[in-house]
Enzyme design. Structure first.
Site, short mmCIF file in Angstrom:
data_model
loop_
_atom_site.label_atom_id
_atom_site.label_comp_id
_atom_site.label_asym_id
_atom_site.label_seq_id
_atom_site.Cartn_x
_atom_site.Cartn_y
_atom_site.Cartn_z
N ASP A 77 -2.47 -10.79 -2.41
CA ASP A 77 -3.03 -10.32 -0.92
C ASP A 77 -4.46 -10.11 -1.08
O ASP A 77 -4.99 -9.76 -2.46
CB ASP A 77 -2.51 -9.00 -0.53
N HIS A 126 0.87 -1.07 -0.03
CA HIS A 126 0.15 -0.07 0.02
C HIS A 126 0.87 1.31 0.08
O HIS A 126 0.16 2.51 -0.02
CB HIS A 126 -1.05 0.03 1.17
N HIS A 164 -6.20 -7.41 -0.55
CA HIS A 164 -6.21 -5.84 -0.87
C HIS A 164 -5.58 -5.70 -1.92
O HIS A 164 -4.52 -6.19 -2.54
CB HIS A 164 -6.02 -5.04 0.33
N ASP A 217 -4.10 -12.99 3.97
CA ASP A 217 -5.36 -12.79 4.23
C ASP A 217 -6.54 -13.12 3.26
O ASP A 217 -7.80 -12.50 3.48
CB ASP A 217 -5.53 -11.14 4.68
ZN LIG Z 1 -4.04 -7.47 2.80
#
Ligand SMILES: [Zn+2]
Length: 344
Positions: free
Chosen positions: A196, A161, A198, A285
């Site tokens: 991931d 991120h 996200h 995740d």
């Molecule tokens: Zn994540």
């Protein structure tokens, strides 16, 4: 396979606001320790410490002024008499004529260089963050100098991120992007596959205008899911990078089969691009019981994912990203790396 790990990650731990109370962040040191124990128990090869790298090695992924800010933020923060963790409290809004100007005061800098309040800074954050990035760089170096065909950078804090000039979502330096940039010194075309939960909008931003790095991400639909600001299918790259960014969002609550359908799409994109090296941004995740998960990937699914990545036969740096269900991390890591090793 070699694993690169630094215990310096213990120097960073954040807190966050949850249900109106301040609690320890679930991005905490136990995550890395759990995966490390599994790497050792399963005999997945040697665990080595990262070597030190000059800050200039983060260039290409991050601006010099952002790296300088990260390295000095804690000292600037405590110089104001505060000893609690540093978090941005003001953000430069676009409507203000000076919003593009780097503020001089630490409170202004924290907002200027942050996308959200998810990246607290404490006394040991820079040492942990730089050790994490150096783990990714050491992994890339092992591939480039022939020391290994595959390396696992057991990074904490995670990185995907973090943008060219901002932190957020537990991320400070973009470990996967830094590794990809380093691999380009020896390899002509590098692909980053991000599995991931996200979307790694930081990776996307860093390479959005480039055709030497392909970014492919499988993630939860960002319409109402972090990082919200990016991860949509229509984001395909810009200029020379047009066609070199592929987003494969999944609807929330998707079954495991949806993940593997997206993975097939991702692997087809990789086959078209024909990379000389691969960076896998690996998040645990996506596990069905992870508090962040919106897809029902099982422990067996991690084995299947590892097998698919291993079967590519590419020089590969696996970079650890998210994964917050501590009870399953060991089994899922064992399954992934078992599948990966069996397919090589
Ligand atoms: Zn994540």
């Amino acid at each position: 396979m070699l694993t690169v790990y630094s215990s310096d990650h213990h120097l960073h731990r954040g807190v966050e606001l949850k249900d109106g109370a301040i609690t320890e962040s679930f991005e905490n040191p136990l995550r890395a320790e759990t995966v490390l124990a599994q790497v050792r128990a399963a005999g997945l090869g040697d665990v080595i410490a990262p070597r030190a790298f000059d800050r200039a090695c983060y260039a290409g992924a991050h601006s010099a002024r952002y790296v300088e800010f990260l390295a000095g933020a804690w000292d600037e923060w405590t110089a104001t008499g505060r000893t609690c963790q540093a978090l941005p409290l003001v953000w430069p809004v676009h409507a203000m004529p000076s919003s593009a100007t780097l503020p001089e005061f630490i409170d202004g800098k924290l907002g200027f260089f942050a996308m959200d309040a998810g990246a607290p800074i404490n006394a040991g954050t820079w040492d942990a963050v730089s050790a994490s990035a150096n783990s990714a760089l050491t992994g890339a170096e092992l591939l480039s100098n022939g020391g290994a065909r595959a390396a696992f950078a057991l990074c904490r804090p995670p990185g995907h991120h973090a943008g060219h000039e901002y932190m957020g979502g537990y991320c400070y330096l973009n470990n996967a992007a830094i590794a990809a940039q380093a691999l380009l010194g020896r390899h002509r075309r590098v692909a980053i596959l991000d599995t991931d939960m996200h979307h790694g909008q930081g990776v996307q931003e860093i390479f959005y205008g480039r055709d030497d790095v392909l970014y492919v991400s499988i993630h939860g639909d960002p319409t109402n899911f972090y990082p919200v600001v990016a991860g949509y299918e229509e984001e395909t790259g810009a200029g020379p990078g047009d066609g070199y960014n592929l987003n494969l969002p999944m609807p929330h609550g998707a079954p495991e089969s949806t993940f593997f359908e997206r993975l097939d799409d991702a692997l087809r994109a990789l086959a078209r691009f024909q990379p000389d090296a691969l960076v896998l941004a690996l998040g645990f995740d996506i596990y069905k019981d992870d508090p962040q998960s919106q897809v029902a990937v099982t422990t067996d699914g991690f084995g299947r994912l590892g097998g698919a990545i291993g079967a590519l036969g590419l020089p590969t740096v696996i970079v650890q990203e998210g994964g917050y269900h501590l009870e399953s991390l060991d089994a899922n890591a064992r399954a992934f790396f078992g599948g990966f090793a069996a397919a090589r």
